[in-house]
Enzyme design. Structure first.
Site, short mmCIF file in Angstrom:
data_model
loop_
_atom_site.label_atom_id
_atom_site.label_comp_id
_atom_site.label_asym_id
_atom_site.label_seq_id
_atom_site.Cartn_x
_atom_site.Cartn_y
_atom_site.Cartn_z
N TYR A 42 -13.31 0.87 32.32
CA TYR A 42 -13.00 2.10 31.60
C TYR A 42 -11.54 1.48 31.24
O TYR A 42 -10.46 1.29 32.29
CB TYR A 42 -12.35 3.05 32.49
CG TYR A 42 -12.17 4.38 31.73
CD1 TYR A 42 -12.87 4.86 30.91
CD2 TYR A 42 -11.20 5.04 32.34
CE1 TYR A 42 -12.72 5.96 30.21
CE2 TYR A 42 -11.40 6.66 31.77
CZ TYR A 42 -12.27 6.77 30.86
OH TYR A 42 -11.23 7.95 29.87
N ASP A 101 -16.30 10.53 32.36
CA ASP A 101 -15.51 10.03 32.56
C ASP A 101 -13.75 9.54 33.75
O ASP A 101 -13.59 11.05 34.22
CB ASP A 101 -14.41 9.42 31.33
CG ASP A 101 -15.10 8.99 30.59
OD1 ASP A 101 -16.64 8.62 30.85
OD2 ASP A 101 -14.57 8.86 29.67
N GLU A 144 -20.89 11.10 29.14
CA GLU A 144 -20.50 11.31 28.32
C GLU A 144 -21.13 11.29 27.21
O GLU A 144 -21.36 11.50 25.82
CB GLU A 144 -19.31 11.29 28.18
CG GLU A 144 -18.11 12.34 28.83
CD GLU A 144 -16.96 11.70 29.13
OE1 GLU A 144 -15.72 12.55 28.65
OE2 GLU A 144 -17.10 10.64 29.44
#
Length: 815
Positions: free
Chosen positions: A308, A82, A9
């Protein structure tokens, strides 16, 4: 030539991963979402199975083209966005685009996920590819469709019934309701007086204080004493009974364990960063994103420092646990280690896909070691994550609480308490923050001298203290995120955007670090709560989130959920469009009757915001309007305060044979003399400013205007002006540069015209005070400009020109 294409991303993430994978891989970034719903009616079609019409996002078109170009020559494609619903949806959109362009006929495309950006995690993910998870994509699309349908259909109702430009969001609106209801609690709160009584004791070892727990043989409650006379009388009775000493009747010691908090999930990270660092949720997530995607650590290159950051999981991997336990043993001793790793369970009402907690990718990278490579804010957040993670795997702290009861005669009893840390345990590394302190927090760290039952302690004095009950506090960001999480409203990826939307829409303001609803926000919330009650209900919103979670797990289908929501919602919207007026919308409050005119006075939301009004549109005479002063609200302003506002404009007197007055307009308070208007400074109050001050402000503005014009040209609109960045030329439409080696005042009209042709750019605003040019002069200048433009167009006509499509402005669609 690289054989494989890997798509992520962000460019920072791409840079870090590219270092790990080597020359066989090309790593490109999509720069977030690549497609979105077309911004017009019909983007979601309920009559056609809720079909969704997508279009490429303009700013990311070039990135899609780069991905397309690389896909043509790649042997295989890996989608590494993600590891959540949004990431899954981005991968799906990219795959659909490549499929539509015929690039997937002869090559494999697979989905890979990882929760940390480390060489091991990336390579393991590539070894375990999977297909795109359609359940996660369905859940994300259902959420997007719901948000669109609510925003696109409900926002226009607000435009018609409350004020134009407003928006309503499926998750934003219940969050606004929380803030508004808390404000109403505060306004409705009735303060009560109460008194406490303390004894100051002079023990030989140390002074200490004790609070009264029994008066006249009865338990001393919060409201036992509610005035100063009663407090003074009680003080005298206690002093007389004590005779200068207190008798120890009971000593108890209790040991208790305090366990460490679990490692961070998204919401607790946002809450702690708010409490301890003063960060907004948005800032926390922005900094965490950088730490996750990679930071350049000298010769080591770009390294992902944390896992994350959008997660509901409190789990830690076995590798991470092993490393953390090694760090604890090395730095804090084996005594600080529990026999086996601490295991936590999530408190989140609806935990999403199984991820790890937010933790350092390597506990060996201590905050001190990485500090030289981080900004101050990055270092503070990394240190918070590192300490919380390490502390979560340490032994509990052991605290000892001592409680001593001391009697004054037979009828009155005081109690002294103190808490000391016996075993530090995890407190050696980290202590969790709190929004509000309680009595136990006050006792912590307070030591008491060693005392025994039967001893007497000298009494120095008896103190009485007045208190007043306090209303519940306004929500801080930390408290609001906690409340949203407890109700099950929103998800890790949405908390920051919910808050940002409320602030951007000016539905709430920040007062210090707390949220205060604006009048517009209160009007919107009141309208929705009154007429769309179900859709701002906390349980309804949470249940809808549950159903979206069920879709992500493959337990429900998304189209039946959409139908169940849409049919009654659409019927209600259509009904309210026709049946409500602005009074029903809750944006009008009747205050009383104006004693001068006998007309009705009301407070309301007008075209330009909160205001008061004398009269109605049904009266023969036009209603009079006045804007509210700062810190005034249509929900609390009184009739007298409203009438006071109509004293504007105030005539202050005359200057230069012209009337000077002050008033409040659309853009705030102003002073006026003749045709000159000037905004008042922040320190000037339009209700108290005098003639001298107003005249000074007006003269200053006129002086600036006079000094602004360096040179005029007869029969021309062109002027040589002084600007913020130096002299320039302007005809009111174009501004042109003056060469540094030219004296501005010496320019001729022909030179000025040529400079405008060569360097002119569109003016932001025409400040010229000159009259409009004659038709001939305007035509003459326009002809010259057109000639120049034609030449420029011809010169670049062989280059491709992107077709511009004018789009209808659509209502804002938010969470």
């Amino acid at each position: 030539m690289p054989k494989h294409l890997l798509i992520v991303e962000s460019p920072a993430k791409a840079k870090t991963i590219n270092k790990y994978l080597g020359k066989d891989f090309t790593v490109l970034a999509s720069y977030g979402h690549v497609r979105d719903l077309v911004p017009k009616e019909g983007a979601v079609d309920p009559e056609n199975g809720f079909a969704m019409r997508y279009d490429l996002i303009d700013k990311n078109e070039k990135h899609v083209e780069a991905i397309t170009k690389a896909a043509k020559t790649a042997d295989s494609i890996y989608l590494a966005t993600d590891p959540d619903r949004e990431g899954e949806a981005i991968s799906w959109h990219i795959s659909e685009i490549l499929k539509e362009r015929g690039l997937l006929k002869d090559k494999p495309m697979q989905r890979i996920v990882f929760t940390e950006i480390t060489p091991r995690a990336i390579k393991e993910a590539i070894q375990k590819p999977r297909m795109i998870a359609s359940d996660l994509v369905d859940a994300q699309q259902a959420r997007r469709a719901l948000d669109y349908l609510v925003g696109f259909n409900l926002s226009p109702v607000l435009w018609r019934k409350v004020q134009r430009g407003l928006s309503a969001g499926r998750v934003q609106s219940p969050a606004l309701r929380m803030i508004v209801e808390r404000e109403e609690e505060i306004e409705a709160f009735i303060t009560r007086e109460y008194w406490s009584i303390h004894a100051e004791c002079t023990h030989p070892a140390q002074h200490f204080s004790a609070k009264l727990i029994k008066l006249d043989g009865k338990k001393f409650e919060q409201f036992t004493i509610t005035d100063s006379d009663t407090a003074a009388a009680a003080q005298r009775r206690i002093q007389q009974a004590a005779q200068g000493r207190l008798h120890i009747t009971d000593v108890t010691n209790k040991e208790r364990k305090r366990r460490p908090a679990p490692p961070f999930i998204t919401s607790t990270l946002q809450q702690e960063a708010s409490r301890k660092l003063g960060f907004t949720t948005r800032k926390t997530m922005q900094i965490a994103q950088k730490l996750y995607e990679g930071i350049a650590l000298g010769e080591e290159g770009s390294v992902g420092l944390i896992t994350y950051m959008r997660t509901d999981s409190v789990n830690l991997s076995l590798d991470a646990l092993s490393e953390i336990r090694d760090i604890i043993a090395r730095d804090y001793g084996t005594n600080a280690l529990p026999d086996k790793p601490n295991v936590y369970t999530t408190k989140s009402k609806n935990a999403q896909e199984a991820h790890e907690a937010v933790r350092p990718t390597s506990a060996l990278r201590t905050p001190t070691q990485v500090a030289p490579y981080l900004s101050n804010e990055e270092h503070r957040l990394y240190e918070l994550v590192w300490k919380r993670t390490v502390a979560s795997q340490m032994i509990p702290a052991i605290l000892n609480t001592t409680s001593v009861d001391l009697a004054a005669g037979n009828e009155h009893v005081f109690r002294a308490t103190g808490t000391t840390v016996v075993v530090q345990g995890f407190l050696a590394v980290y202590e969790e923050g709190k929004d509000n302190k309680n009595a136990e927090d006050d006792d912590e760290g307070r030591k008491l001298p060693v005392m025994k039952t039967g001893e007497n302690v000298p009494l120095e004095r008896i103190l009485t203290e007045q208190h007043f009950t306090q209303p519940p506090p306004r929500y801080t960001e930390a408290a609001l995120v906690k409340a949203l999480e407890e109700y099950g409203i929103g998800r890790p990826s949405t908390y920051a955007s919910i808050i940002q939307t409320l602030l951007f829409r000016k539905y709430v303001d920040m007062e210090g670090r707390s949220f205060r609803p604006t009048d517009i926000g209160r009007a919107v919330s009141k309208f929705l709560s009154s007429h769309f009650t179900q859709y701002v209900d906390y349980d309804f919103t949470a249940h809808l989130e549950d159903e979206l979670d069920a879709i992500s797990r493959g337990e429900e289908e998304w189209i039946p959920l959409m139908k169940k929501f849409w049919v009654p919602f659409k019927e209600l919207v259509e009904d309210k469009k026709d049946s409500l007026d602005k009074t029903d919308a809750g944006s009008v409050r009747l205050l009383g009757i104006d004693p001068t005119s006998g007309k009705e006075v009301s407070a309301r939301i007008g075209r330009f915001g909160p205001m008061v009004q004398i009269g109605t549109v049904d009266d023969e005479e036009k209603p009079r309007f006045a804007s509210l002063r700062p810190n005034q609200s249509i929900y609390s302003i009184s009739l007298e305060e409203a009438i006071e506002l109509f004293k504007m404009p105030r005539v202050l007197g005359e200057d230069q044979s012209q009337q000077v007055s002050v008033g409040i307009g659309r853009f705030g308070p102003f002073a006026k003399r003749g045709s000159t208007y000037v905004s008042l400074k922040s320190e000037d109050d339009p209700y108290t400013i005098d003639l001298a001050r107003a005249t000074l402000l007006i003269n200053e503005k006129e002086e600036i205007a006079r000094n602004r014009i360096i040179k005029d040209f007869e029969n021309s609109q062109i002027q040589v002006l002084n600007g913020r960045f130096g002299p320039y030329i302007s005809d009111g439409k174009l501004n042109g540069k003056i060469p540094k080696d030219r004296e501005p005042a010496s320019l001729t009209l022909e030179e000025a015209q040529q400079l405008l042709i060569n360097t002119g750019k569109p003016a932001r605003k025409n400040f010229s005070t000159k009259k409009t040019a004659t038709k001939n002069e305007t035509r003459k200048q326009t002809t010259k400009k057109r000639t120049t433009d034609a030449k420029a167009t011809k010169k670049v006509s062989d280059k491709p020109v992107k077709k511009q499509i004018k789009k209808r402005i659509a209502p804002n669609i938010t969470q």
